[in-house]
Design an enzyme around this catalytic site. Structure first.
Site, PDB file in Angstrom:
ATOM      1  CG  HIS A 213      -1.706   1.205   1.421  1.00 54.96           C
ATOM      2  ND1 HIS A 213      -2.717   1.589   0.565  1.00 54.96           N
ATOM      3  CD2 HIS A 213      -1.633   2.166   2.375  1.00 54.96           C
ATOM      4  CE1 HIS A 213      -3.229   2.735   0.993  1.00 54.96           C
ATOM      5  NE2 HIS A 213      -2.596   3.110   2.083  1.00 54.96           N
ATOM      6  CG  HIS A 218       0.071   6.445   0.307  1.00 51.95           C
ATOM      7  ND1 HIS A 218      -0.910   7.412   0.292  1.00 51.95           N
ATOM      8  CD2 HIS A 218      -0.407   5.460   1.125  1.00 51.95           C
ATOM      9  CE1 HIS A 218      -1.927   7.053   1.059  1.00 51.95           C
ATOM     10  NE2 HIS A 218      -1.654   5.859   1.576  1.00 51.95           N
ATOM     11  CD  GLU A 258      -5.181   5.928   2.382  1.00 46.76           C
ATOM     12  OE1 GLU A 258      -5.000   5.121   1.447  1.00 46.76           O
ATOM     13  OE2 GLU A 258      -4.357   6.089   3.302  1.00 46.76           O
ATOM     14  CB  SER A 282      -2.098  -0.792  -2.430  1.00 53.68           C
ATOM     15  OG  SER A 282      -3.124  -0.404  -1.520  1.00 53.68           O
TER      16      SER A 282
END
Ligand code: NLE
Ligand code: FE2
Length: 366
Positions: A213, A218, A258, A282
């Protein structure tokens, strides 16, 4: 005679709580994780797996010892951990390439130069189900040897690459921070990253941040200046904010950074939605669902959505991300152990950044 009535006491000075503004300041907050590797909740897929738990505990202990200026911890990943990374990488690479004319489409267009390159890049981008800037950032990181499907990248290399691009830094963390601590970190252009990897039983979706993730969700986005700026804007607005403002900013972060979607190019025959949210980028299972594709098969050939944490959600709502919609966003709670019920759709990364900046100004004026 009685003493003259005392003048009313002056109002107490408006006390602003201390907040970190530099990476070194974060030494005081980064050890305060809400959920550490040795404290998994009972619905976590690794709860009953003692070997997985002790492995996480070793990785998070090194993160807890880290202080600003130390070399970033190097993790010697085991073959089974690398296998999880490689399997998820392959599924995400396939989704990233959808509509992009193959994974090298962007690089090939860049090599042409000039107007031909711009036209080819536009054509390559039309059908993408991920933000084209994101796909290009991953391709760039792969070309430079920073990201690879063959091995889990170490934070040191990722941090140097990211710092060269946008001045952001990566800092190791053992688990979830409080929303205040995490958002304050963004204001200091520091991204807190876990280094352990998700449990292999449910590779297509994990309820928590993990190294997939952080590094594949990110980090590529934080290498894009407009998007790094969106993160920093939320972080700066969180400085010294009241608790209720922190909660609203955390929700705005959730539904944009997110789980945000962008409008695609359906009118030109392209994909209707493109993901830019790191939690989608992700998770092969949730990414496919969010953009309306069939779920990718796992290595074993079963639907990863079956393995996603319960319940299997019905078709999601997708709503435009406008400044008016932000009032609804910041009042909305959200599930953390299952796919989202609602996604907000922005007009490009700049559109998302504009809406976030407008709301951040409101919070700072409160
Ligand atoms: N659900 C995401 C994934 O599977 O990668 C992680 C989300 C963390 C907020
Ligand atoms: Fe995240």
């Amino acid at each position: 005679a009685p003493a003259p009535a005392a003048a009313p006491p002056p109002p107490p000075p408006r006390r602003r709580r201390w907040y970190p503004t530099t990476p070194a300041d974060l030494d005081t907050v980064a050890a305060r994780t809400l959920q550490a590797g040795d404290d998994l909740s009972s619905d976590h897929p690794g709860f009953a797996d003692a070997a997985y738990r002790s492995r996480r505990a070793a990785i998070t202990a090194a993160a807890a010892r880290y202080r600003w200026g130390d070399p970033l911890p190097v993790v010697a990943y085991a073959p089974a951990e690398t296998a999880t990374w490689t399997a998820v990488w392959a599924q995400l690479a396939a989704l990233r390439a959808v509509g992009g004319g193959g994974s090298g489409g962007g690089a090939a267009a860049a090599a042409m130069g000039g107007a031909a390159a711009a036209a080819a890049a536009a054509a390559a981008a039309r059908g993408r189900v991920v933000a084209p800037e994101y796909a290009a950032a991953v391709e760039g990181a792969v070309a430079e040897g920073v990201l690879s499907g063959d091995a889990i990248p170490q934070l040191g290399g990722v941090d140097a690459w990211l710092h060269d691009r946008t001045g952001w830094r990566v800092r190791p963390v053992g688990g979830l921070l409080s929303p205040r601590d995490f958002l304050n970190g963004l204001g200091a252009k520091v991204f807190h990253a876990t280094q352990y990897i998700r449990h292999p039983s449910v590779p297509g979706y994990t309820p928590e941040p993990d190294v997939i993730h952080e590094l594949l969700g990110h980090v590529p986005l934080l290498s894009i200046p407009a998007f790094a700026g969106l993160n920093e804007t939320i972080g700066i607005a969180s400085r010294g904010a009241r608790d209720d403002a922190i909660e609203r900013l955390a929700r705005l972060y959730w539904f944009t950074v997110e789980f945000g979607l962008l409008w695609g190019d359906a009118a030109a025959g392209g994909a209707p939605y493109r993901a830019y949210g790191a939690g989608l980028l992700s998770s092969p299972g949730e990414l496919a669902r969010a953009v309306g594709l069939p779920a990718p098969p796992t290595a074993e050939g079963e639907d990863v959505r079956e393995g996603a944490s319960p319940p299997a959600n019905p078709e999601p709502d997708r709503r435009p991300l406008t400044l008016e919609a932000v009032a609804e966003v910041v009042a909305s709670s959200y599930p953390v152990t299952s796919f989202q019920r609602v996604y907000y759709v922005a007009q490009g990364l700049e559109g998302a950044a504009d809406v976030v900046a407008a709301y951040a100004r409101q919070v700072q004026a409160e």
